[in-house]
Design a protein around this motif. Sequence first.
Motif, PDB file in Angstrom:
ATOM      1  N   ALA A  11      49.122  95.227  43.025  1.00  0.00           N
ATOM      2  CA  ALA A  11      50.203  95.216  44.000  1.00  0.00           C
ATOM      3  C   ALA A  11      49.686  95.242  45.444  1.00  0.00           C
ATOM      4  CB  ALA A  11      51.103  96.424  43.756  1.00  0.00           C
ATOM      5  N   ILE A  12      48.401  95.535  45.599  1.00  0.00           N
ATOM      6  CA  ILE A  12      47.867  95.638  46.958  1.00  0.00           C
ATOM      7  C   ILE A  12      47.668  94.238  47.539  1.00  0.00           C
ATOM      8  CG2 ILE A  12      45.813  96.306  48.273  1.00  0.00           C
ATOM      9  CD1 ILE A  12      45.603  98.724  46.518  1.00  0.00           C
ATOM     10  N   ARG A  13      48.038  94.077  48.792  1.00  0.00           N
ATOM     11  CA  ARG A  13      47.876  92.777  49.448  1.00  0.00           C
ATOM     12  C   ARG A  13      46.390  92.523  49.692  1.00  0.00           C
ATOM     13  NH1 ARG A  13      48.849  90.087  54.086  1.00  0.00           N
ATOM     14  NH2 ARG A  13      48.149  91.885  55.297  1.00  0.00           N
ATOM     15  N   LYS A  14      45.993  91.295  49.435  1.00  0.00           N
ATOM     16  CA  LYS A  14      44.581  90.959  49.661  1.00  0.00           C
ATOM     17  C   LYS A  14      44.519  89.793  50.637  1.00  0.00           C
ATOM     18  CE  LYS A  14      43.791  92.195  44.878  1.00  0.00           C
ATOM     19  NZ  LYS A  14      45.199  92.030  44.443  1.00  0.00           N
ATOM     20  N   PRO A  15      44.662  90.091  51.930  1.00  0.00           N
ATOM     21  CA  PRO A  15      44.739  89.008  52.919  1.00  0.00           C
ATOM     22  C   PRO A  15      43.425  88.248  53.065  1.00  0.00           C
ATOM     23  CG  PRO A  15      44.621  91.143  53.988  1.00  0.00           C
ATOM     24  CD  PRO A  15      44.764  91.424  52.543  1.00  0.00           C
ATOM     25  N   PHE A  16      42.324  88.871  52.633  1.00  0.00           N
ATOM     26  CA  PHE A  16      41.029  88.198  52.807  1.00  0.00           C
ATOM     27  C   PHE A  16      40.810  87.097  51.776  1.00  0.00           C
ATOM     28  CE2 PHE A  16      40.630  92.375  50.817  1.00  0.00           C
ATOM     29  CZ  PHE A  16      40.282  92.005  49.538  1.00  0.00           C
ATOM     30  N   ARG A  17      41.686  87.007  50.815  1.00  0.00           N
ATOM     31  CA  ARG A  17      41.557  85.922  49.824  1.00  0.00           C
ATOM     32  C   ARG A  17      42.297  84.708  50.342  1.00  0.00           C
ATOM     33  NH1 ARG A  17      40.418  87.492  44.181  1.00  0.00           N
ATOM     34  NH2 ARG A  17      41.262  85.478  43.587  1.00  0.00           N
ATOM     35  N   LYS A  18      41.653  83.554  50.249  1.00  0.00           N
ATOM     36  CA  LYS A  18      42.321  82.338  50.704  1.00  0.00           C
ATOM     37  C   LYS A  18      43.438  81.992  49.724  1.00  0.00           C
ATOM     38  CE  LYS A  18      39.261  80.919  53.834  1.00  0.00           C
ATOM     39  NZ  LYS A  18      38.431  80.021  54.551  1.00  0.00           N
ATOM     40  N   ASP A  64      40.300  93.966  56.842  1.00  0.00           N
ATOM     41  CA  ASP A  64      41.729  93.700  57.032  1.00  0.00           C
ATOM     42  C   ASP A  64      42.095  92.238  56.777  1.00  0.00           C
ATOM     43  OD1 ASP A  64      40.647  92.464  59.186  1.00  0.00           O
ATOM     44  OD2 ASP A  64      41.511  93.795  60.698  1.00  0.00           O
ATOM     45  N   GLY A  65      41.111  91.351  56.875  1.00  0.00           N
ATOM     46  CA  GLY A  65      41.385  89.958  56.556  1.00  0.00           C
ATOM     47  C   GLY A  65      42.313  89.266  57.517  1.00  0.00           C
ATOM     48  N   GLY A 105      41.917  85.672  57.735  1.00  0.00           N
ATOM     49  CA  GLY A 105      42.150  84.942  56.490  1.00  0.00           C
ATOM     50  C   GLY A 105      40.939  84.920  55.588  1.00  0.00           C
ATOM     51  N   GLY A 106      39.996  85.773  55.850  1.00  0.00           N
ATOM     52  CA  GLY A 106      38.815  85.824  54.992  1.00  0.00           C
ATOM     53  C   GLY A 106      38.027  87.060  55.336  1.00  0.00           C
ATOM     54  N   ILE A 107      36.895  87.247  54.676  1.00  0.00           N
ATOM     55  CA  ILE A 107      36.049  88.349  55.096  1.00  0.00           C
ATOM     56  C   ILE A 107      35.118  87.792  56.161  1.00  0.00           C
ATOM     57  CG2 ILE A 107      36.095  89.816  53.039  1.00  0.00           C
ATOM     58  CD1 ILE A 107      33.471  88.309  52.286  1.00  0.00           C
ATOM     59  N   CYS A 135      36.803  81.350  48.219  1.00  0.00           N
ATOM     60  CA  CYS A 135      37.901  82.298  47.999  1.00  0.00           C
ATOM     61  C   CYS A 135      37.945  83.347  49.102  1.00  0.00           C
ATOM     62  CB  CYS A 135      37.740  82.945  46.641  1.00  0.00           C
ATOM     63  SG  CYS A 135      38.911  84.259  46.335  1.00  0.00           S
ATOM     64  N   TYR A 136      36.791  83.869  49.442  1.00  0.00           N
ATOM     65  CA  TYR A 136      36.778  84.956  50.422  1.00  0.00           C
ATOM     66  C   TYR A 136      36.426  84.482  51.825  1.00  0.00           C
ATOM     67  CZ  TYR A 136      37.007  87.946  46.349  1.00  0.00           C
ATOM     68  OH  TYR A 136      37.406  88.548  45.196  1.00  0.00           O
TER      69      TYR A 136
END
Lengths: 189, 740
Positions: free
Chosen positions: A24-31, B136-137, B140-142, B169-170
């Motif tokens: 459920a956690i948002r993962k903004p770093f994933r494209k 925090d992204g 849009g990525g690491i 992906c990252y």
Amino acid sequence: MAPITQASDETNHQALLDKLDLYAIRKPFRKPTWKPPQRRNKNVKQIIAEASRKEASVMATQNNSGSSTPLPPATGADTGATTPANGVNRQPNIAQAAQNLSQLVLEKNLRAANSTGPTVTYTNIEAAPSLHPASQRHYCDITGLPAPYKDPKTRLRYHNVEVYGVLRTLNQATTENHLAARGAHTVLK
Amino acid sequence: MANDAPPQSGRNSPKPPPVKLYSVKEPPFKGFQPVDTEGYEKSSPSTAIVIDNGSSTVRAGWSFDQSPRIQIPPLWSKYRDRKLNRTFTFVGSDIYADGTARGQSKNVYEPGSNIINNWDAMEGVLDYVFIKLGIDGESGGIDRPIVMTEPVTNLGYTRKTMSEILFECYGAPSVAYGVDSLFSYSHNSGRTGLVVSSSYTTTHLIPVLNQKPLFSHASRLNWGWYQGAEYLQKLLRLKYPSFSGKISDPQAEDLVQEHCSISLDYENELSRYLDWTGLEDRDHIVQFPYTEQVVVQKSEEELARAAEKRKESGRRLQEQAAKMRLDKLIRKEQEVAYYKELQEKITNTTKKEAKRMLESEDFDDEVGLGKKIKEMEKSIRKARNKDLGDTEEEEQEIPTFPLLDTPDDQLDEDGLKAKRQQRLAKSNYDARQRAKAEREREKARLAEEERLDNERREADPEVWIEERRVARQALLQKIRDRERLKADLGNRKSLANQMRMKTIANLASDNPTKKRRRGNDEDTFGADDADWGVYRQVATGEASDDEEEEDLNNSLKSIEAQLLKHDPLFSEQSTLEAQTDWTKSLMHAFTRGCWPHDPESQREANQIHLNVERIRVPEVVFQPSIAGLDQAGIIEIAANILTQRLDEGYRIDVARDVFLTGGNTMLVNFDQRLRGEMVAVMPAGSEIGVRRARDPLLDAWRGAAKWAQGAGAKSTFVTRAEFAEKGAEYIREHHLGNAF
């Protein structure tokens, strides 16, 4: 859905799970555009088999018989008999260019191989079987103690007469399991 | 020690109860890990995220950290809860918090190998790492470079897939890979030496010259902590087939770590491992959880009450019985009175009338009626006496049989009948008398025998003792034969079993056997009592020969008792019981240590004794053939690298610094054993230095972090542009990473 540690009980277990859950956690770093390729999970055997197949096919195309080359590579440049203005030769010969390129790669690879010996791969750094006579020591399959004897019927090694008495009472499945522990069991294919 | 040694054939002296019981740990759930944003805030876009992507533990942190901030096992569990209609994802030790999560968990790595197999799990673990590192992204990525460890000579496909994930992906700006053991070596400021990295799934040996690893001479042994734990589980399953508890994989790994140690002299230590002396120290008992079957201990009072209750109900029964008897008695008395009245009436009426009355009462004549009355009176008397408590003594006088001497022709029909009855009674009586006499005679014979025996012993004790000994030997042989026969019968193909089958077939068949076909046609089975013995032979199974075995054991005991009493050389320790005592048994020492075993006890049924396994399991690194691994042990590999594959000029320098890293090298005595054996295989006079990493587990991560901060590292990162241009498998070579 059952708590299996002291960390939670029936009452607060769901809360703990909610806290731990990553879905459920948002993962903004994933494209968001990332689509994992299908069937990317392969085991070592598959990976190695595929790699060697690929290598074999590359070798086959590089080591060609000349059937794919309509013209020998040396015809034009050396003799000078044909002028560069010759219409036929001015046509880009794709097959020839490809062959030249692959030859180049092959030569480079060969050079690299010659300089440092065979390339190191995952498979060829595996340690070889032991050749040392001391590695032929035998241990009792049941107790692990030194085993001077072997039961010809079950092929189990044993330490003394008492252990022998025990191994005579074992059934076939157990015998095979004992043998399997040292990799000496019969594998039915 | 000398007076401690047990006598040759006696029982070993008992040991005090075990001092320490070990236990296994709970599932290693570490609790909720909060998101740690401090590092991210402190970092700049050039600060690398360092991930030691190990097969036992994934460790991650920032390159400026002293130690990794995150340490989790590479486990991932994703499942849909149908009741809540919700998907859950758990990573690392969090999966141990819940039964379903644990059941659904997947390992990132292929079991028993250092190659990543499950990329969904890998992504899950990386998600966890980046979340917990507080990224925090926003872009849009690491937006941080990544330094990651990979196995020696990583497979192209694995590296390609990993790069794809990191870049695509990252959105990592740049990535560098390196080998964990080399990072550890550089962190321990090694320059030239032999890196021995025995870790979770593999053991690598890599020679390093002037900080440059020689991968062409490196070697991998497919054995590590994981395989050791697996092997231990296999051994324990074979050792305790009836063990009901379950040893989970993390528990087995803990057992290896906690109880196993490398033996400095394996052969020697092994052959003495189960000796009685000092076994209490070598034998570790691991207690698994169990539930004791509660035997309710009744108090005195309760017992007394129960007894009283029983007595009470007994009394009630007695009363009821007495009442019933009384009723019967009364009825009988009434009947007797009636019959007596009848008798009276009969005497007073005419003969014809009397006959009619008798017939209507089912009597043949007056005599019958008299007899009936007499009989009934007798039974009434008896019953009365019984009620009063004193039983009338059975008449002891010898019964007379007067009719037997009278010839038949002098008797009428009734007389003949009575005579027949008397004859029967007489033969009955005679048989009883005969049996009695037989018993008396037998008793006398035994007494006589004993007297003779004693006489003989007193006359010539040596001969007597010799005889007893021979008898004892014969009995022992008999017992042994029985055991062998029993074992043979367990085997379908054995001679004994085949004979038995033949006998059964013969017994069952209606056709006469060969013997009878020749000549005498009679079936004489049973004429000789020994014939029936065949059924005893045929019967197998539970109760068939218990009785006979008991007999043998009893007579053996009596002979041994006699010998004990009269033979000065025969001591308590020479009895069979003492010789087969559990303290003498190797198998008992193996499975139950040096303490008695109670098969009923739940506590003991859930105990595991680790003894030989404690040195047998870790020994596999040195002798892989023990576990059926067809590879050379690390000593042989190291000797091969040092003496055959390396140029002679480097040999001395490399041998001076043998460096141990990885979790499996933390086993007690690993370094000492390695040093000792290296001395044996290296040319005489070689200087051999063996050292351990300061922290065999964390130094790889620390080395990677230090390297990432160093000046030289920047140029070896592969950027996203290079990834796009040169392909996913492309890497830049550096001294701590694999060759391209």
